[in-house]
Design a protein around this motif. Structure first.
Motif, PDB file in Angstrom:
ATOM      1  N   LEU A  40       0.821  -1.206   0.000  1.00 24.79           N
ATOM      2  CA  LEU A  40       0.000   0.000   0.000  1.00 24.79           C
ATOM      3  C   LEU A  40       0.855   1.257   0.000  1.00 24.79           C
ATOM      4  O   LEU A  40       0.605   2.206  -0.767  1.00 24.79           O
ATOM      5  CB  LEU A  40      -0.922  -0.001   1.223  1.00 24.79           C
ATOM      6  N   LEU A  41       1.874   1.276   0.855  1.00 29.29           N
ATOM      7  CA  LEU A  41       2.716   2.466   0.947  1.00 29.29           C
ATOM      8  C   LEU A  41       3.466   2.701  -0.365  1.00 29.29           C
ATOM      9  O   LEU A  41       3.572   3.848  -0.837  1.00 29.29           O
ATOM     10  CB  LEU A  41       3.702   2.305   2.107  1.00 29.29           C
ATOM     11  N   ARG A  42       3.949   1.630  -0.959  1.00 29.92           N
ATOM     12  CA  ARG A  42       4.666   1.787  -2.229  1.00 29.92           C
ATOM     13  C   ARG A  42       3.750   2.390  -3.293  1.00 29.92           C
ATOM     14  O   ARG A  42       4.145   3.291  -4.049  1.00 29.92           O
ATOM     15  CB  ARG A  42       5.207   0.427  -2.692  1.00 29.92           C
ATOM     16  N   THR A  43       2.522   1.916  -3.342  1.00 34.62           N
ATOM     17  CA  THR A  43       1.568   2.434  -4.340  1.00 34.62           C
ATOM     18  C   THR A  43       1.294   3.917  -4.101  1.00 34.62           C
ATOM     19  O   THR A  43       1.262   4.720  -5.047  1.00 34.62           O
ATOM     20  CB  THR A  43       0.260   1.635  -4.265  1.00 34.62           C
ATOM     21  N   LEU A  44       1.104   4.303  -2.847  1.00 32.85           N
ATOM     22  CA  LEU A  44       0.861   5.710  -2.532  1.00 32.85           C
ATOM     23  C   LEU A  44       2.076   6.577  -2.866  1.00 32.85           C
ATOM     24  O   LEU A  44       1.936   7.699  -3.373  1.00 32.85           O
ATOM     25  CB  LEU A  44       0.502   5.850  -1.049  1.00 32.85           C
ATOM     26  N   LEU A  45       3.277   6.067  -2.572  1.00 29.58           N
ATOM     27  CA  LEU A  45       4.499   6.837  -2.843  1.00 29.58           C
ATOM     28  C   LEU A  45       4.723   6.998  -4.342  1.00 29.58           C
ATOM     29  O   LEU A  45       5.175   8.048  -4.805  1.00 29.58           O
ATOM     30  CB  LEU A  45       5.703   6.153  -2.198  1.00 29.58           C
ATOM     31  N   GLU A  46       4.446   5.926  -5.107  1.00 30.10           N
ATOM     32  CA  GLU A  46       4.636   6.010  -6.561  1.00 30.10           C
ATOM     33  C   GLU A  46       3.696   7.026  -7.193  1.00 30.10           C
ATOM     34  O   GLU A  46       3.989   7.583  -8.255  1.00 30.10           O
ATOM     35  CB  GLU A  46       4.420   4.631  -7.187  1.00 30.10           C
ATOM     36  N   LEU A  57      -5.775   0.388  -4.480  1.00 33.18           N
ATOM     37  CA  LEU A  57      -4.986   0.025  -3.302  1.00 33.18           C
ATOM     38  C   LEU A  57      -5.244  -1.422  -2.900  1.00 33.18           C
ATOM     39  O   LEU A  57      -4.308  -2.157  -2.545  1.00 33.18           O
ATOM     40  CB  LEU A  57      -5.322   0.973  -2.151  1.00 33.18           C
ATOM     41  N   MET A  58      -6.514  -1.836  -2.975  1.00 32.98           N
ATOM     42  CA  MET A  58      -6.823  -3.206  -2.585  1.00 32.98           C
ATOM     43  C   MET A  58      -6.240  -4.206  -3.579  1.00 32.98           C
ATOM     44  O   MET A  58      -5.797  -5.288  -3.206  1.00 32.98           O
ATOM     45  CB  MET A  58      -8.329  -3.374  -2.436  1.00 32.98           C
ATOM     46  N   GLU A  59      -6.185  -3.860  -4.825  1.00 31.26           N
ATOM     47  CA  GLU A  59      -5.574  -4.743  -5.807  1.00 31.26           C
ATOM     48  C   GLU A  59      -4.054  -4.833  -5.583  1.00 31.26           C
ATOM     49  O   GLU A  59      -3.444  -5.879  -5.777  1.00 31.26           O
ATOM     50  CB  GLU A  59      -5.857  -4.230  -7.225  1.00 31.26           C
ATOM     51  N   ALA A  60      -3.446  -3.724  -5.128  1.00 31.85           N
ATOM     52  CA  ALA A  60      -2.009  -3.735  -4.862  1.00 31.85           C
ATOM     53  C   ALA A  60      -1.671  -4.613  -3.669  1.00 31.85           C
ATOM     54  O   ALA A  60      -0.659  -5.324  -3.665  1.00 31.85           O
ATOM     55  CB  ALA A  60      -1.510  -2.308  -4.617  1.00 31.85           C
ATOM     56  N   LEU A  72      -8.578  -2.716   4.355  1.00 34.05           N
ATOM     57  CA  LEU A  72      -7.805  -1.572   3.873  1.00 34.05           C
ATOM     58  C   LEU A  72      -7.726  -0.496   4.952  1.00 34.05           C
ATOM     59  O   LEU A  72      -6.658   0.091   5.191  1.00 34.05           O
ATOM     60  CB  LEU A  72      -8.455  -1.013   2.606  1.00 34.05           C
ATOM     61  N   THR A  73      -8.859  -0.246   5.629  1.00 30.88           N
ATOM     62  CA  THR A  73      -8.881   0.765   6.696  1.00 30.88           C
ATOM     63  C   THR A  73      -7.887   0.413   7.799  1.00 30.88           C
ATOM     64  O   THR A  73      -7.153   1.280   8.292  1.00 30.88           O
ATOM     65  CB  THR A  73     -10.306   0.870   7.281  1.00 30.88           C
ATOM     66  N   VAL A  74      -7.844  -0.863   8.180  1.00 34.41           N
ATOM     67  CA  VAL A  74      -6.928  -1.311   9.235  1.00 34.41           C
ATOM     68  C   VAL A  74      -5.482  -1.113   8.799  1.00 34.41           C
ATOM     69  O   VAL A  74      -4.637  -0.624   9.566  1.00 34.41           O
ATOM     70  CB  VAL A  74      -7.206  -2.793   9.580  1.00 34.41           C
ATOM     71  N   GLN A  75      -5.165  -1.472   7.551  1.00 35.98           N
ATOM     72  CA  GLN A  75      -3.788  -1.343   7.065  1.00 35.98           C
ATOM     73  C   GLN A  75      -3.349   0.119   6.969  1.00 35.98           C
ATOM     74  O   GLN A  75      -2.212   0.460   7.297  1.00 35.98           O
ATOM     75  CB  GLN A  75      -3.652  -2.025   5.702  1.00 35.98           C
ATOM     76  N   ILE A  76      -4.256   0.992   6.523  1.00 34.06           N
ATOM     77  CA  ILE A  76      -3.913   2.418   6.437  1.00 34.06           C
ATOM     78  C   ILE A  76      -3.656   2.981   7.836  1.00 34.06           C
ATOM     79  O   ILE A  76      -2.711   3.766   8.053  1.00 34.06           O
ATOM     80  CB  ILE A  76      -5.045   3.205   5.729  1.00 34.06           C
ATOM     81  N   ALA A  77      -4.472   2.573   8.810  1.00 34.11           N
ATOM     82  CA  ALA A  77      -4.257   3.037  10.191  1.00 34.11           C
ATOM     83  C   ALA A  77      -2.904   2.573  10.704  1.00 34.11           C
ATOM     84  O   ALA A  77      -2.185   3.328  11.387  1.00 34.11           O
ATOM     85  CB  ALA A  77      -5.375   2.512  11.094  1.00 34.11           C
ATOM     86  N   ALA A  78      -2.515   1.332  10.376  1.00 33.34           N
ATOM     87  CA  ALA A  78      -1.218   0.816  10.807  1.00 33.34           C
ATOM     88  C   ALA A  78      -0.081   1.595  10.140  1.00 33.34           C
ATOM     89  O   ALA A  78       0.947   1.880  10.767  1.00 33.34           O
ATOM     90  CB  ALA A  78      -1.111  -0.675  10.477  1.00 33.34           C
ATOM     91  N   LEU A  79      -0.264   1.951   8.856  1.00 33.05           N
ATOM     92  CA  LEU A  79       0.762   2.751   8.175  1.00 33.05           C
ATOM     93  C   LEU A  79       0.938   4.109   8.847  1.00 33.05           C
ATOM     94  O   LEU A  79       2.062   4.586   9.036  1.00 33.05           O
ATOM     95  CB  LEU A  79       0.370   2.962   6.714  1.00 33.05           C
ATOM     96  N   PRO A  96     -12.693  11.134   1.226  1.00 33.83           N
ATOM     97  CA  PRO A  96     -13.971  10.439   1.488  1.00 33.83           C
ATOM     98  C   PRO A  96     -14.608   9.873   0.221  1.00 33.83           C
ATOM     99  O   PRO A  96     -14.714  10.561  -0.803  1.00 33.83           O
ATOM    100  CB  PRO A  96     -14.840  11.543   2.117  1.00 33.83           C
ATOM    101  N   ARG A  97     -14.968   8.577   0.313  1.00 32.40           N
ATOM    102  CA  ARG A  97     -15.639   7.831  -0.752  1.00 32.40           C
ATOM    103  C   ARG A  97     -14.788   7.652  -1.999  1.00 32.40           C
ATOM    104  O   ARG A  97     -15.260   7.112  -3.003  1.00 32.40           O
ATOM    105  CB  ARG A  97     -16.988   8.484  -1.119  1.00 32.40           C
ATOM    106  N   ARG A  98     -13.553   8.143  -1.979  1.00 31.75           N
ATOM    107  CA  ARG A  98     -12.701   8.036  -3.180  1.00 31.75           C
ATOM    108  C   ARG A  98     -11.486   7.145  -2.936  1.00 31.75           C
ATOM    109  O   ARG A  98     -11.198   6.242  -3.702  1.00 31.75           O
ATOM    110  CB  ARG A  98     -12.235   9.433  -3.625  1.00 31.75           C
ATOM    111  N   GLY A  99     -10.743   7.420  -1.873  1.00 33.64           N
ATOM    112  CA  GLY A  99      -9.529   6.662  -1.621  1.00 33.64           C
ATOM    113  C   GLY A  99      -8.589   7.403  -0.695  1.00 33.64           C
ATOM    114  O   GLY A  99      -9.034   8.027   0.285  1.00 33.64           O
ATOM    115  N   TYR A 100      -7.293   7.395  -1.037  1.00 31.20           N
ATOM    116  CA  TYR A 100      -6.281   8.022  -0.180  1.00 31.20           C
ATOM    117  C   TYR A 100      -5.250   8.717  -1.061  1.00 31.20           C
ATOM    118  O   TYR A 100      -5.151   8.468  -2.273  1.00 31.20           O
ATOM    119  CB  TYR A 100      -5.606   6.979   0.700  1.00 31.20           C
TER     120      TYR A 100
END
Length: 517
Positions: A40-46, A57-60, A72-79, A96-100
Motif C-alpha cells: 500500500l505504501l509503495r503504491t501511494l508513494l509512486e 490500493l486493494m488490488e495492490a 484496507l482501513t486497518v492497514q492504512i491506520a497501521a501505516l 472520502p468515498r474516493r480513496g487516499y
C-alpha cells in the motif's frame, strides 16, 4: 533476456522503504511493517500527491482476492502509526468515498544498481544488537510446525529488552529462497541471523538452529533438538523456549567480544554496560572493582539505565559478601537494586539482578521472588532468573526449590556464565537434605565452572568434610582462604542470612575442614 535490476528504495523525509523486503526504515532502524502495508505504501508513494482509489490500493495489497474494505482501513491506520515516529501520521490523506493520497515530503526513488551506497545507507544496523529470524527450512508435513515455532521464537526474543528483533512480516520475505546471511543482514539492517530447519521422519522430529554473525558469516551458536511428535503446541513451546534461552547469553558473549575491539573512549552507555558484564559475572570483588567505574560512567550518560543499576547492585554485592562485609557496600547494593526495579519494570534481566541483591543483601526474600517472578512473566526464557533465584532459595534453606529452579535454569542455558551459581544452589539444596554425595557432585561442577569464585570452594569443602574426606576438604578450605582471606563462617552466614538449620549443618562441616569461625 533483459537484465534483472535490483529493487528500488523509496526515500521520503527520514524514511526509506525497501521495495524487495517491504521493510520501512527510519534513521536506519527497521519498523514493524507487513507485506500488505508495504504494498500500500509503495503504491501511494509512486503516485505521490495524486488520489489513489480504494480499488487500486486493494488490488495492490490483495491481488486477485475479494476482501472486505475494512481490511484496507486497518492497514492504512497501521501505516499512519508507523509513520508517526517522525511526524508522518498526517502524510496519508483520506479522500472520502474516493480513496487516499500521500501528501508528505517529496519522494525520491533510488535505483539500487545506480546508487548502491545510498541504498545501503538506509539500512544502518541499530546500535543495540539486532536479529532477524528467518523461516526454518522444512519438509512438507512439518511446515505449519516450523512456522509456529519461528513465531514463538520471534515473540520470545522480542521480550528481551536489550535486543532489536525484526518483525515476522519482514523476515518471512525469505521464505522458499536461498538466503545469503550477509545479504540478509544488509537488506534488513541486522547484526545477527537465526536460521534453521525442521525435519520429520515417522514420529520423530529433528530441529536444527544456528545463530550467525551477518557481517562475517561466522557461527555464534548452534544446537540440534531431537523430539518425539506428541502435543505439537507444547513441543513448539519447549523448543522455542530452549532456543531463546540459549541465544540470549550467546548474543551477549558475541556483543562483548565485538565491543572489546572498540576504543574505550568511544563507548556509549549500552556498550559500557556490556563491557562491564564479564567482570560482574565473575562474582568476585577484584573484578567488581573493574566493573563499577564503567557502570558508573554508563549511569552518568543515562541515570535511568535499569540494567546498569542491576549490574551495579551485583557488583556491590560481590564486594560486600567477599571483601569484608562493609555496610556501605551492602547499602549500595540495595540502593541500586531498588533503582533497577524503579526503572526496569519491563527489563527481565534488570529485575533479575535486583531480585538477587534484595534477597541476599536486604534479606527480603519475598521482594526477591516477586522480582524474579516478574522477570519470568516478562521473559520466561530468562535462565538467569531461575539460576539466581535458586541461590536465594538455597541459602534460605528451601532445598527443593533451589534444586528445581537451578535445573530449570540449566536446561534453558547449559553453558551460562552463571552456571557455577546454579550448581552451587544444587549443592546447598542437597547438603540441606543430608544428600552429601549429591552435594559433592554439584560442588565439583560449580568449581569446574568457576574455580576463581571462593564460594564454589566453600561448598566443596563442606561436602567433602561431611563425607569424611577431610584431607581433600582441607585442601578446598585452603583455596577458600587464598581467594577470600577475610572468610569467616559466622560472618558469612550472617551476610547471606543463612537459614538456621542449614547454617548449623554447614558450620560443623566447614569447621571440620579447617575454616575459621
Amino acid at each position: 533476456m533483459a537484465p534483472q535490476h535490483a529493487p528500488d528504495t523509496y526515500k521520503f523525509g527520514a524514511f526509506a522503504l525497501d521495495a524487495e523486503t517491504g521493510a520501512l526504515f527510519c534513521g536506519g532502524a527497521p519498523t514493524l511493517l507487513g507485506q500488505r502495508g508495504a504494498a500500500l505504501l509503495r503504491t501511494l508513494l509512486e503516485r505521490a500527491s495524486s488520489p489513489v482509489s480504494k480499488d487500486a490500493l486493494m488490488e495492490a495489497a490483495w491481488p486477485g482476492l475479494n476482501v472486505e474494505e475494512s481490511n484496507l482501513t486497518v492497514q492504512i491506520a497501521a501505516l499512519r502509526r508507523a509513520l508517526e515516529q517522525d511526524g508522518g501520521g498526517r502524510w496519508i490523506e483520506t479522500l472520502p468515498r474516493r480513496g487516499y493520497r500521500y501528501v508528505g515530503p517529496p519522494v525520491t526513488r533510488v535505483e539500487a544498481n545506480a546508487n548502491e551506497a545510498a541504498h545501503r545507507a538506509a539500512l544502518l544496523v541499530p546500535v543495540k544488537p539486532s536479529v532477524a529470524v528467518l523461516p526454518f527450512e522444512h519438509s512438507g508435513e512439518a511446515a505449519w510446525f516450523a512456522d509456529g515455532m519461528v513465531d514463538d521464537i520471534i515473540t520470545g526474543l522480542s521480550r528481551i529488552r536489550w535486543l532489536f528483533v525484526i518483525a515476522r512480516n519482514s523476515s518471512f520475505v525469505w521464505r522458499d529462497r536461498v538466503a545469503d546471511v550477509k545479504q540478509v543482514g544488509r537488506d534488513l539492517g541486522v547484526r545477527y541471523i537465526l536460521q534453521g530447519s525442521v525435519r520429520r521422519a515417522a514420529d520423530r522430529l529433528r530441529i536444527n538452529a544456528q545463530l550467525v554473525d551477518a557481517a562475517s558469516g561466522t557461527h555464534i551458536w548452534a544446537e540440534r533438538y531431537d523430539r518425539t511428535v506428541g502435543d505439537s503446541f507444547a513441543l513448539q513451546d519447549e523448543i522455542a523456549l530452549a532456543v531463546v534461552g540459549a541465544i540470549e547469553p550467546s548474543l551477549r558473549r558475541a556483543e562483548v567480544e565485538r565491543i572489546r575491539r572498540k576504543r574505550p573512549d568511544s563507548l556509549d552507555a549500552y556498550e559500557l554496560v556490556l563491557r562491564a558484564q564479564p567482570d560482574v559475572d565473575s562474582g568476585m570483588p577484584d573484578r567488581a572493582a573493574l566493573a563499577l567505574p564503567q557502570l558508573e560512567q554508563a549511569l552518568e550518560l543515562d541515570p535511568s539505565y535499569a540494567l546498569a543499576h542491576g549490574l551495579a547492585a551485583m557488583s556491590y554485592h560481590n564486594r560486600f559478601l567477599r571483601a569484608g562485609l562493609r555496610e556501605e557496600d551492602r547499602l549500595a547494593s540495595v540502593r541500586h537494586a531498588r533503582l533497577a526495579i524503579e526503572h526496569g519494570r519491563d527489563d527481565a534481566l534488570a529485575l533479575t539482578f535486583a531480585g538477587f541483591s534484595l534477597g541476599m543483601d536486604a534479606h527480603d526474600r519475598q521482594a526477591a521472588f516477586a522480582a524474579f517472578e516478574a522477570a519470568l512473566a516478562l521473559s520466561p526464557s530468562t535462565a538467569l532468573a531461575w539460576i539466581l533465584g535458586s541461590v536465594v532459595a538455597g541459602w534460605a534453606g528451601q532445598a527443593e526449590r533451589a534444586i528445581d529452579w537451578s535445573e530449570r535454569g540449566m536446561r534453558l542455558s547449559p553453558f551460562d556464565p552463571w552456571a557455577f551459581a546454579a550448581y552451587d544452589a544444587q549443592a546447598l539444596g542437597h547438603f540441606c537434605r543430608d544428600r552429601h554425595e549429591e552435594a559433592a557432585s554439584a560442588a565439583y561442577k560449580s568449581n569446574l565452572a568457576n574455580p576463581a569464585h571462593s564460594i564454589t570452594w566453600v561448598q566443596l569443602a563442606a561436602s567433602l568434610a561431611a563425607l569424611g574426606r577431610l584431607e581433600e576438604a582441607r585442601a578446598a578450605a585452603a583455596c577458600v582462604l587464598e581467594l577470600q582471606p577475610t572468610f569467616r563462617i559466622a560472618s558469612q552466614f550472617a551476610g547471606v542470612d543463612c537459614a538456621a538449620e542449614l547454617a548449623s549443618k554447614l558450620g560443623r562441616a566447614l569447621r571440620a575442614a579447617g575454616l575459621p569461625e
